[in-house]
Design an enzyme around this catalytic site. Structure first.
Site: not given
Ligand code: OGA
Ligand code: NI
Length: 335
Positions: A202, A221, A223, A277
């Site tokens: 992502k 959330h 993961d 997080h």
């Molecule tokens: C996510 C996430 C945190 C970040 O995309 O699941 O927790 O530092 N990203 O971008």
């Molecule tokens: Ni995340």
């Protein structure tokens, strides 16, 4: 379908110094109010090249029990491989809107792959200040190149090289995490899908935000994945909940940030904890991050490792197909 990208909203907001109401979080979530500013312990940093194997296993296990997150350095992923992944991702997000829309998620599709923006508002009716691109990078049979940008031209090569190295890092982590539970080195990887583990990349793009005190990037959330291995850019923003305080992750150039996800919490029967997080945004600069989520195939059943379950330690989680786990989590249904 006309979708409003946060990147477009951000360029409008820059001249006004305000943000639309749907991005203003309730006070209980606002970063300016809820970020802990007192003295805090730091997220552990682990040297993956430590020749003392026992020490390495112990540090990784302790971090995964107490924090559910740690940073790794000397991980074997070359600096230029990380830099290229970041450069091509940044170039993609700097393309004109119509060129990015070519890779938009397909409306109504089951798959999360593609360029997108969270459309649903959350329970408070609020939206996150972030756009993203999702696509698989491994295994080759699971990759859909339709969602890999053709521009810049080196996008594909940079991502293929990154995929090769990140798998080596993941294997090392799985082995140490398994040994830290007192089970055989291959146990966790096998329990999380083995050679069929799907590596889902992502890219998060958090545009500059005139009111970073009021908005959030991704909201709190854990993961779904087994592990998430993330590289950030130099703009800090990742926060973790530790002892009821939201604390900032320090930016360490070239470090990888490893999150314990729900599937490792389940496999370890709760010994390792998946970390809660969220991310904050910046007033002047675009923040970006590149998490890779290691996910079991949808039909693969994940449950507590049998080696860890006995009369004194009954299973704390149900064994279920990953796709059913993901469905319940997405729809906020009990597992
Ligand atoms: C996510 C996430 C945190 C970040 O995309 O699941 O927790 O530092 N990203 O971008
Ligand atoms: Ni995340």
């Amino acid at each position: 379908m006309e979708v409003e990208r946060v990147q477009a909203i951000a360029s409008l907001s820059l001249t006004t110094d305000t943000i639309p109401a749907e991005f203003i979080r309730p006070e209980k979530e606002q970063p300016a109010i809820t970020t802990f500013r007192g003295p805090v312990p730091e997220i552990p940093t682990i040297d993956l090249s430590d020749p003392d194997q026992e020490n390495l296993v112990r540090s990784i296990a302790n971090a995964s029990k107490e924090w559910g997150i740690f940073q790794v350095v000397n991980h074997g992923l070359p600096t230029d491989v990380i830099a290229k992944l970041q450069a091509v991702g940044k170039e993609f997000f700097e393309l004109p809107p119509e060129e990015k829309e070519v890779y938009a998620k397909i409306p109504g599709s089951q798959s999360i792959e593609g360029y997108g923006t969270q459309l649903q508002k959350d329970i408070d009716g609020k939206k996150p200040w972030v756009d993203h691109l999702f696509h698989k990078i491994w295994p080759p049979s699971a990759i859909n190149y339709r969602f890999w940008p053709k521009s810049p031209a080196s996008y594909r090569d940079a991502n293929e090289v990154y995929a090769k190295y990140i798998r080596e890092v993941a294997d090392k982590l799985f082995t140490s995490l398994s040994l830290g539970l007192g089970v055989e080195g291959h146990a966790l990887k096998e329990g999380a899908g083995g050679e069929d583990i799907v590596y889902m990349l992502k890219i998060n793009y958090y545009p500059p935000c005139p009111r970073p005190d009021l908005a959030l990037g991704v909201v709190a959330h854990t993961d779904f994945s087994s592990l998430t291995i993330l590289v950030p850019n130099e703009v800090p923003g990742l926060q973790v909940l530790k002892d009821d305080h939201w604390i900032d992750a320090k930016y360490i150039p070239n470090a990888l940030i490893v999150h314990i996800g729900d599937q490792i919490e389940i496999l370890s029967n709760g010994i390792y904890r998946s970390v809660l997080h969220r991310s904050t945004v910046d007033k002047g600069k675009a923040r970006m991050s590149w998490p890779v989520f290691l996910e079991p195939p949808g039909e693969f059943v994940v449950g507590p490792l049998p080696q860890l379950v006995n009369e004194e330690n009954p299973p704390k989680y149900k064994a279920k197909k990953f796709k059913d786990y993901a469905y319940c989590k997405l729809n906020k249904l009990p597992q």
